[in-house]
Design a protein around this motif. Structure first.
Motif, mmCIF file in Angstrom:
data_model
loop_
_atom_site.group_PDB
_atom_site.id
_atom_site.type_symbol
_atom_site.label_atom_id
_atom_site.label_comp_id
_atom_site.label_asym_id
_atom_site.label_seq_id
_atom_site.Cartn_x
_atom_site.Cartn_y
_atom_site.Cartn_z
ATOM 1 N N GLY A 38 -9.348 -7.989 -4.485
ATOM 2 C CA GLY A 38 -8.886 -9.248 -5.056
ATOM 3 C C GLY A 38 -7.447 -8.857 -5.458
ATOM 4 O O GLY A 38 -6.878 -10.180 -5.762
ATOM 5 N N HIS A 39 -6.720 -7.985 -5.439
ATOM 6 C CA HIS A 39 -5.563 -7.877 -6.072
ATOM 7 C C HIS A 39 -4.559 -8.167 -4.787
ATOM 8 O O HIS A 39 -4.012 -9.348 -4.769
ATOM 9 C CB HIS A 39 -5.167 -6.288 -6.471
ATOM 10 C CG HIS A 39 -3.834 -6.135 -7.007
ATOM 11 N ND1 HIS A 39 -3.150 -4.986 -7.337
ATOM 12 C CD2 HIS A 39 -2.797 -7.079 -7.576
ATOM 13 C CE1 HIS A 39 -2.072 -5.195 -7.953
ATOM 14 N NE2 HIS A 39 -2.040 -6.667 -8.212
ATOM 15 N N PHE A 40 -3.992 -7.439 -3.943
ATOM 16 C CA PHE A 40 -3.342 -7.757 -2.674
ATOM 17 C C PHE A 40 -3.903 -7.414 -1.465
ATOM 18 O O PHE A 40 -3.240 -7.242 -0.516
ATOM 19 C CB PHE A 40 -1.884 -6.843 -2.799
ATOM 20 C CG PHE A 40 -1.976 -5.449 -2.932
ATOM 21 C CD1 PHE A 40 -1.067 -4.916 -3.939
ATOM 22 C CD2 PHE A 40 -2.816 -4.824 -2.096
ATOM 23 C CE1 PHE A 40 -1.160 -3.550 -4.306
ATOM 24 C CE2 PHE A 40 -2.688 -3.142 -2.320
ATOM 25 C CZ PHE A 40 -1.820 -2.712 -3.422
ATOM 26 N N ASP A 41 -5.189 -7.432 -1.607
ATOM 27 C CA ASP A 41 -5.719 -7.542 -0.185
ATOM 28 C C ASP A 41 -6.121 -8.886 0.487
ATOM 29 O O ASP A 41 -6.415 -8.981 1.482
ATOM 30 C CB ASP A 41 -7.210 -6.750 -0.141
ATOM 31 C CG ASP A 41 -8.308 -7.396 -1.598
ATOM 32 O OD1 ASP A 41 -7.802 -8.312 -2.100
ATOM 33 O OD2 ASP A 41 -9.428 -7.219 -1.605
ATOM 34 N N PHE B 209 2.382 4.620 -15.180
ATOM 35 C CA PHE B 209 1.901 4.313 -13.604
ATOM 36 C C PHE B 209 2.776 4.527 -12.567
ATOM 37 O O PHE B 209 2.649 4.231 -11.746
ATOM 38 C CB PHE B 209 1.243 3.168 -13.853
ATOM 39 C CG PHE B 209 0.074 2.849 -14.432
ATOM 40 C CD1 PHE B 209 -1.004 3.360 -14.390
ATOM 41 C CD2 PHE B 209 0.182 2.129 -15.998
ATOM 42 C CE1 PHE B 209 -2.073 3.140 -15.213
ATOM 43 C CE2 PHE B 209 -0.723 2.048 -16.715
ATOM 44 C CZ PHE B 209 -1.938 2.538 -16.592
ATOM 45 N N GLY B 210 4.097 4.933 -12.984
ATOM 46 C CA GLY B 210 4.955 5.123 -11.733
ATOM 47 C C GLY B 210 5.298 4.162 -10.951
ATOM 48 O O GLY B 210 5.233 2.879 -11.371
ATOM 49 N N PRO B 211 5.356 4.108 -9.586
ATOM 50 C CA PRO B 211 5.465 2.964 -8.713
ATOM 51 C C PRO B 211 4.264 2.076 -8.793
ATOM 52 O O PRO B 211 4.435 0.994 -8.348
ATOM 53 C CB PRO B 211 5.539 3.632 -7.363
ATOM 54 C CG PRO B 211 6.181 5.060 -7.702
ATOM 55 C CD PRO B 211 5.408 5.315 -9.036
ATOM 56 N N GLU B 212 3.372 2.575 -9.249
ATOM 57 C CA GLU B 212 1.888 1.651 -9.401
ATOM 58 C C GLU B 212 1.922 0.606 -10.625
ATOM 59 O O GLU B 212 1.034 0.130 -10.853
ATOM 60 C CB GLU B 212 0.938 2.341 -9.283
ATOM 61 C CG GLU B 212 0.674 3.263 -7.767
ATOM 62 C CD GLU B 212 -0.699 3.853 -7.760
ATOM 63 O OE1 GLU B 212 -1.626 3.781 -8.563
ATOM 64 O OE2 GLU B 212 -0.924 4.652 -6.749
ATOM 65 N N ALA B 213 2.949 0.756 -11.460
ATOM 66 C CA ALA B 213 2.997 -0.259 -12.283
ATOM 67 C C ALA B 213 3.062 -1.530 -12.097
ATOM 68 O O ALA B 213 3.664 -1.810 -11.031
ATOM 69 C CB ALA B 213 4.139 0.147 -13.315
ATOM 70 N N CYS B 214 2.527 -2.489 -12.934
ATOM 71 C CA CYS B 214 2.615 -3.796 -12.683
ATOM 72 C C CYS B 214 3.742 -4.548 -12.575
ATOM 73 O O CYS B 214 4.317 -5.462 -11.249
ATOM 74 C CB CYS B 214 1.745 -4.749 -13.629
ATOM 75 S SG CYS B 214 0.329 -4.310 -13.909
ATOM 76 N N ASN B 215 5.085 -3.980 -13.160
ATOM 77 C CA ASN B 215 6.056 -4.618 -12.922
ATOM 78 C C ASN B 215 7.037 -3.978 -11.802
ATOM 79 O O ASN B 215 8.311 -4.526 -11.718
ATOM 80 C CB ASN B 215 7.163 -4.425 -14.297
ATOM 81 C CG ASN B 215 7.470 -3.012 -14.638
ATOM 82 O OD1 ASN B 215 6.457 -2.196 -14.451
ATOM 83 N ND2 ASN B 215 8.534 -2.600 -15.278
ATOM 84 N N SER C 175 -7.073 -1.601 -11.270
ATOM 85 C CA SER C 175 -6.156 -0.679 -10.342
ATOM 86 C C SER C 175 -5.582 -1.132 -9.560
ATOM 87 O O SER C 175 -5.853 -2.492 -8.921
ATOM 88 C CB SER C 175 -7.136 0.622 -9.910
ATOM 89 O OG SER C 175 -7.773 0.182 -8.550
ATOM 90 N N ILE C 176 -4.647 -0.704 -8.813
ATOM 91 C CA ILE C 176 -3.601 -1.362 -7.900
ATOM 92 C C ILE C 176 -4.455 -1.697 -6.658
ATOM 93 O O ILE C 176 -3.979 -2.711 -5.987
ATOM 94 C CB ILE C 176 -2.382 -0.433 -7.617
ATOM 95 C CG1 ILE C 176 -1.283 -1.083 -6.693
ATOM 96 C CG2 ILE C 176 -2.702 0.714 -7.026
ATOM 97 C CD1 ILE C 176 -0.109 -0.522 -6.411
ATOM 98 N N LYS D 89 0.752 -1.048 0.086
ATOM 99 C CA LYS D 89 -0.029 0.077 -0.003
ATOM 100 C C LYS D 89 0.739 1.238 -0.135
ATOM 101 O O LYS D 89 1.670 1.477 0.965
ATOM 102 C CB LYS D 89 -1.224 0.071 1.215
ATOM 103 C CG LYS D 89 -1.857 -1.037 1.042
ATOM 104 C CD LYS D 89 -2.894 -1.233 2.225
ATOM 105 C CE LYS D 89 -3.804 -2.305 1.948
ATOM 106 N NZ LYS D 89 -4.880 -2.332 3.377
ATOM 107 N N MET D 90 0.648 2.075 -0.945
ATOM 108 C CA MET D 90 1.555 3.100 -1.170
ATOM 109 C C MET D 90 1.209 4.515 -0.788
ATOM 110 O O MET D 90 1.753 5.539 -1.012
ATOM 111 C CB MET D 90 2.005 3.135 -2.717
ATOM 112 C CG MET D 90 2.734 2.150 -3.142
ATOM 113 S SD MET D 90 3.283 2.019 -4.852
ATOM 114 C CE MET D 90 3.507 0.167 -5.223
ATOM 115 N N THR D 91 0.071 4.366 -0.141
ATOM 116 C CA THR D 91 -0.692 5.801 0.339
ATOM 117 C C THR D 91 0.206 6.586 1.236
ATOM 118 O O THR D 91 0.395 7.832 1.409
ATOM 119 C CB THR D 91 -1.902 5.517 0.916
ATOM 120 O OG1 THR D 91 -1.950 4.607 1.875
ATOM 121 C CG2 THR D 91 -3.045 4.901 -0.310
#
Length: 288
Positions: free
Chosen positions: A158-161, A91-97, A153-154, A63-65
């Protein structure tokens, strides 16, 4: 006030100023310069350090907030430097890679590298990702969506929760033909009953009349191979591992004769010449 009194007052004030100045000079020599105040450890940008910011984010479930409070809502810098010097994609730091895939190649977002920074195919987070998505020489490149619900979106649900491993929901080609019972076992790291590894049946009565002569039974079927996701030595995708040579229910012919009917797919040496016509859910005969 007479002249004598003024003289005394001036003398006293001068003495006070001299003493004060002398005292301040003595105090200044004892004052150390304050140390720089660091929010993070000095190794925050050292990728080989346990204090690397990637490890810090992993501990916070990516979580990058909190990062945005200092680095800005677009990570372009605020009270802290810009993140976009290194994170150069749109997408900066929020990019998939950022978290998985190749950090230097935004077109390769799937492992290797895994979330755990592993690049070994024996790791479940790595496995055969590259063989399916980037280095597939036998069929079309598999999409991420075939096996995962791809987040929009990041912070999408279901993504990293949820914790590792990543959830697998087989779709598309994996479920083609009769493979609606395809499943991935996260404990054993195996795929079973998938179309792409031989769970298919083609029926004689559904084939064009001119092609029905090749059937020796009412149908042709694949081998329905259960494959190990972490075994990436080519043996599970070798010709003959997903269907017989020829498939069960097909008249007996050598591999070198396949091109007689499937010449748009394979050559007379048994090499796939058009991977878009192989493992695609249909039988490609002649120019079909």
């Amino acid at each position: 006030m007479d002249v004598k009194m003024k003289y005394y007052l001036v003398t006293i004030l001068a003495a006070i100023l001299i003493i004060t100045a002398s005292g301040c000079a003595d105090l200044q020599t004892d004052i150390n310069q304050p140390e720089s105040i660091l929010i993070h450890n000095k190794d925050i940008t050292n990728s080989s350090s346990p204090d690397f910011h990637g490890n810090l984010l992993k501990g916070k479930f990516w979580k990058m907030t909190e990062c945005q409070a200092c680095h800005g809502p677009k990570y372009s810098g605020l009270t802290a430097p810009s993140c976009l010097t290194c994170h150069t994609t749109s997408f900066g730091p929020e990019a998939c890679n950022t978290c998985h895939g190749s950090f230097t190649d935004p077109t390769r977002i799937a492992p290797p590298r895994s979330i755990n920074n592993n690049s070994n195919t024996s790791d479940k987070g790595v496995g055969a990702h590259s063989k399916h998505l980037y280095d597939n020489t036998l069929g079309n490149q598999t999409s991420c969506f075939t096996c995962h619900n791809v987040p929009q979106s990041i912070y999408a649900s279901g993504h990293f929760d949820t914790g590792l491993p990543a959830e697998v929901f087989l779709k598309e080609l994996a479920l083609a033909n009769v493979a609606n019972n395809a499943v991935y076992d996260p404990t054993a790291a195996t795929c079973s009953n998938t179309y792409c590894h031989g769970n298919f049946v083609f029926y004689k009565n559904e084939a064009p009349a001119e092609d029905q002569f090749v059937f020796t039974a009412d149908s042709m079927a694949g081998l329905n191979n259960t494959v190990d996701w972490t075994k990436v030595d080519g043996s599970q995708a070798a010709c003959g591992s997903c269907h017989g040579l020829p498939p069960a229910g097909h008249i007996q012919v050598p591999l070198t004769a396949c091109a007689s009917c499937h010449g748009t797919v394979i050559d007379f040496n048994g090499n796939i010449i058009d991977k878009t016509r192989h493992i695609n859910g249909i039988i490609n005969v002649r120019q079909k």
